[in-house]
Design an enzyme around this catalytic site. Structure first.
Site, PDB file in Angstrom:
ATOM      1  N   CYS A   1      -7.359   1.531  -5.061  1.00 49.64           N
ATOM      2  CA  CYS A   1      -7.126   1.142  -3.673  1.00 49.64           C
ATOM      3  C   CYS A   1      -5.630   1.074  -3.419  1.00 49.64           C
ATOM      4  O   CYS A   1      -4.897   0.474  -4.192  1.00 49.64           O
ATOM      5  CB  CYS A   1      -7.685  -0.246  -3.407  1.00 49.64           C
ATOM      6  SG  CYS A   1      -9.434  -0.352  -3.582  1.00 49.64           S
TER       7      CYS A   1
ATOM      8  N   CYS B   1       0.828  -1.217   0.000  1.00 50.50           N
ATOM      9  CA  CYS B   1       0.000   0.000   0.000  1.00 50.50           C
ATOM     10  C   CYS B   1       0.861   1.266   0.000  1.00 50.50           C
ATOM     11  O   CYS B   1       1.772   1.419   0.814  1.00 50.50           O
ATOM     12  CB  CYS B   1      -0.904  -0.019   1.235  1.00 50.50           C
ATOM     13  SG  CYS B   1      -1.837   1.498   1.473  1.00 50.50           S
TER      14      CYS B   1
ATOM     15  N   SER C   1     -13.528   0.776   6.975  1.00 50.39           N
ATOM     16  CA  SER C   1     -12.670  -0.347   6.588  1.00 50.39           C
ATOM     17  C   SER C   1     -11.437  -0.376   7.479  1.00 50.39           C
ATOM     18  O   SER C   1     -10.812   0.654   7.714  1.00 50.39           O
ATOM     19  CB  SER C   1     -12.250  -0.181   5.123  1.00 50.39           C
ATOM     20  OG  SER C   1     -11.398  -1.236   4.743  1.00 50.39           O
TER      21      SER C   1
ATOM     22  N   SER D   1      -9.940  -5.678   5.901  1.00 45.31           N
ATOM     23  CA  SER D   1      -8.998  -5.993   4.822  1.00 45.31           C
ATOM     24  C   SER D   1      -8.157  -7.180   5.270  1.00 45.31           C
ATOM     25  O   SER D   1      -7.203  -7.027   6.023  1.00 45.31           O
ATOM     26  CB  SER D   1      -8.109  -4.782   4.530  1.00 45.31           C
ATOM     27  OG  SER D   1      -8.926  -3.695   4.158  1.00 45.31           O
TER      28      SER D   1
HETATM   29  N1  SAH Z   1      -6.638   1.177   6.419  1.00 38.97           N
HETATM   30  C1  SAH Z   1      -7.898   0.668   6.061  1.00 38.97           C
HETATM   31  C2  SAH Z   1      -8.617   1.605   5.168  1.00 38.97           C
HETATM   32  C3  SAH Z   1      -7.843   1.961   3.903  1.00 38.97           C
HETATM   33  S1  SAH Z   1      -8.552   1.073   2.688  1.00 38.97           S
HETATM   34  C4  SAH Z   1      -7.780  -0.713   5.453  1.00 38.97           C
HETATM   35  O1  SAH Z   1      -6.655  -1.098   5.134  1.00 38.97           O
HETATM   36  O2  SAH Z   1      -8.809  -1.369   5.344  1.00 38.97           O
HETATM   37  C5  SAH Z   1      -7.347   0.689   1.602  1.00 38.97           C
HETATM   38  C6  SAH Z   1      -7.826  -0.582   0.912  1.00 38.97           C
HETATM   39  O3  SAH Z   1      -7.060  -0.761  -0.234  1.00 38.97           O
HETATM   40  C7  SAH Z   1      -7.639  -1.799   1.790  1.00 38.97           C
HETATM   41  O4  SAH Z   1      -8.713  -2.684   1.613  1.00 38.97           O
HETATM   42  C8  SAH Z   1      -6.371  -2.403   1.240  1.00 38.97           C
HETATM   43  O5  SAH Z   1      -6.293  -3.778   1.476  1.00 38.97           O
HETATM   44  C9  SAH Z   1      -6.458  -2.029  -0.223  1.00 38.97           C
HETATM   45  N2  SAH Z   1      -5.178  -1.872  -0.864  1.00 38.97           N
HETATM   46  C10 SAH Z   1      -4.045  -1.382  -0.319  1.00 38.97           C
HETATM   47  N3  SAH Z   1      -3.039  -1.394  -1.234  1.00 38.97           N
HETATM   48  C11 SAH Z   1      -3.564  -1.902  -2.380  1.00 38.97           C
HETATM   49  C12 SAH Z   1      -3.033  -2.151  -3.678  1.00 38.97           C
HETATM   50  N4  SAH Z   1      -1.769  -1.883  -3.981  1.00 38.97           N
HETATM   51  N5  SAH Z   1      -3.874  -2.641  -4.609  1.00 38.97           N
HETATM   52  C13 SAH Z   1      -5.169  -2.897  -4.329  1.00 38.97           C
HETATM   53  N6  SAH Z   1      -5.721  -2.672  -3.118  1.00 38.97           N
HETATM   54  C14 SAH Z   1      -4.927  -2.185  -2.147  1.00 38.97           C
HETATM   55 FE1  SF4 Z   2      -2.877   1.643   6.147  1.00 43.70          FE
HETATM   56 FE2  SF4 Z   2      -4.944   0.362   5.035  1.00 43.70          FE
HETATM   57 FE3  SF4 Z   2      -2.780   1.039   3.564  1.00 43.70          FE
HETATM   58 FE4  SF4 Z   2      -2.594  -0.896   5.373  1.00 43.70          FE
HETATM   59  S1  SF4 Z   2      -3.880  -0.920   3.526  1.00 43.70           S
HETATM   60  S2  SF4 Z   2      -1.122   0.776   5.098  1.00 43.70           S
HETATM   61  S3  SF4 Z   2      -3.921  -0.138   6.963  1.00 43.70           S
HETATM   62  S4  SF4 Z   2      -4.206   2.427   4.530  1.00 43.70           S
END
Ligand code: SAH
Ligand code: SF4
Length: 350
Positions: free
Chosen positions: A335, A121, A193, A216
């Site tokens: 995302c 992420c 989320s 997640s």
């Molecule tokens: N921190 C919370 C809310 C942010 S949501 C959480 O993680 O749920 C961010 C969403 O995008 C999450 O569901 C995460 O799993 C997804 N995500 C993060 N990096 C991603 C990527 N490179 N490709 C697709 N989805 C991703």
């Molecule tokens: Fe933060 Fe959600 Fe990204 Fe994980 S996926 S680093 S919890 S924003």
């Protein structure tokens, strides 16, 4: 006189402030919210209620802090719009408007950066900068409605940051955003989320907010989860499942389970079976999301075929699955891609 931040108050609270400060009440509070929050009209003094009360209007012009979100970038692709809002401290946060069939969903940020450090992420790679205030979260909705000019009916806390790591402010933002005389977003249209903070899930359950919960998960067992999400060392998947058993689901029906599909890492049939087994006792809908490209996670994105294949493994086990095709991934609005300013500047600004 203390300034009155209109985006940080419910109608009831605003009425109380008007009463203590100026001997006015609900009538004017409703009128202020109608003009400013519902219609986006910052020249509230043009409304009848204020034309008739010049003294009040003068005092309000002095004391009222109006929404003035500073939008520094708006980019769009196939209906998905990403915008960046500059905060008073100079940092920026990003939000994404996602078109749905009959309305738009706003993907809202609750922190600048994130403490959770998930490897795939972009926001995680930024590290943690600071929490947003409830007013700064509400300002994203105001900007989406009146600057980007989209009809926002749904909110997902799936932008930058971990909402359950800033829960007091997120709770307050939900109360303000769901006030029917203000932003009027139904709680049943709001989703929080989380990466799986167990104490936060419990706090959300106790809060009585009655919003949807998404977790997640992104893995079928702790070993894989730990390799992707440092938070998994703190909370095992079993701990998360126990928290979901305790959670008062009420009339919300299902938990949403996020599963970012990473080819070669969490996309095998065996892993789908393991995930289905784990989810069996829970009422869930699984969103299978193809991995979006980010700067520091050097992995191939999943193809539509990969998503179909993994989803069908789950469906064979009776799991309710929704396949997500990545939207806005070219403009780095997908995302997990928020936080990469370079990515945004590569696409043409509107
Ligand atoms: N921190 C919370 C809310 C942010 S949501 C959480 O993680 O749920 C961010 C969403 O995008 C999450 O569901 C995460 O799993 C997804 N995500 C993060 N990096 C991603 C990527 N490179 N490709 C697709 N989805 C991703
Ligand atoms: Fe933060 Fe959600 Fe990204 Fe994980 S996926 S680093 S919890 S924003």
């Amino acid at each position: 006189m203390e300034p009155i931040h209109i985006m940080e108050l419910t109608c009831q609270e605003l009425a109380e402030r008007l009463k203590t400060n100026y001997g006015k009440g609900m009538h004017h509070a409703q009128a202020l919210l109608r003009e400013i929050i519902r219609h986006g009209n910052r020249d509230f003094h043009t409304a009848d209620e204020f034309m008739r009360s010049p003294k009040l209007t003068r005092l309000l012009s002095r004391d009222l802090v109006l929404p003035e979100p500073e939008i520094t970038r708006i980019v769009s692709e196939e209906g998905t719009v990403k915008f960046a809002m500059k905060l008073a401290c100079g940092s920026e946060v990003e939000s994404v408007v996602i078109p749905m069939r009959n309305h738009n969903t706003l993907c809202l940020s609750c922190q600048v950066g994130c403490r959770m450090g998930c490897r795939f992420c972009e926001t995680g790679h930024m590290g943690f900068v600071r929490n947003l205030t409830p007013g700064e979260m509400a300002a994203q909705v105001f900007a989406a409605r009146f600057i980007v000019k989209k009809n926002i009916k749904n909110i997902v806390f799936m932008g930058m940051g971990e909402p359950l790591d800033n829960f007091d402010a997120v709770r307050r933002a939900i109360v303000i955003l769901s006030d029917q005389r203000g932003f009027d977003i139904a709680r049943s249209h709001i989703t929080v989320s989380t990466a799986g903070l167990v104490s936060g899930i419990d706090a959300l359950g106790r809060s009585g907010l009655n919003v949807h919960l998404a977790v997640s998960l992104n893995a079928s067992n702790d070993r894989i989860r730990e390799s992707l999400m440092p938070v998994a060392f703190r909370h095992s998947m079993e701990d998360i499942r126990q928290a979901l058993f305790r959670f008062p689901l009420g009339n919300r029906g299902l938990f949403l389970i996020g599963y970012v599909l990473i080819p070669g890492l969490n996309d095998s049939e065996e892993q789908a079976l393991e995930l289905a087994e784990y989810l069996k006792p829970l009422p869930v809908r699984v969103n299978v999301i193809p991995l979006n490209k980010t700067s520091a996670f050097n992995r191939e994105t999943a193809s539509d075929d990969d998503v179909h294949r993994f989803a069908s493994y789950l469906e064979k086990q009776g799991v309710f699955v929704v396949k997500r095709w990545s939207r806005g991934s070219r403009l780095q609005a997908g995302c997990g891609q928020l936080g990469n300013a370079d990515g945004a500047s590569r696409v043409q600004d509107l």
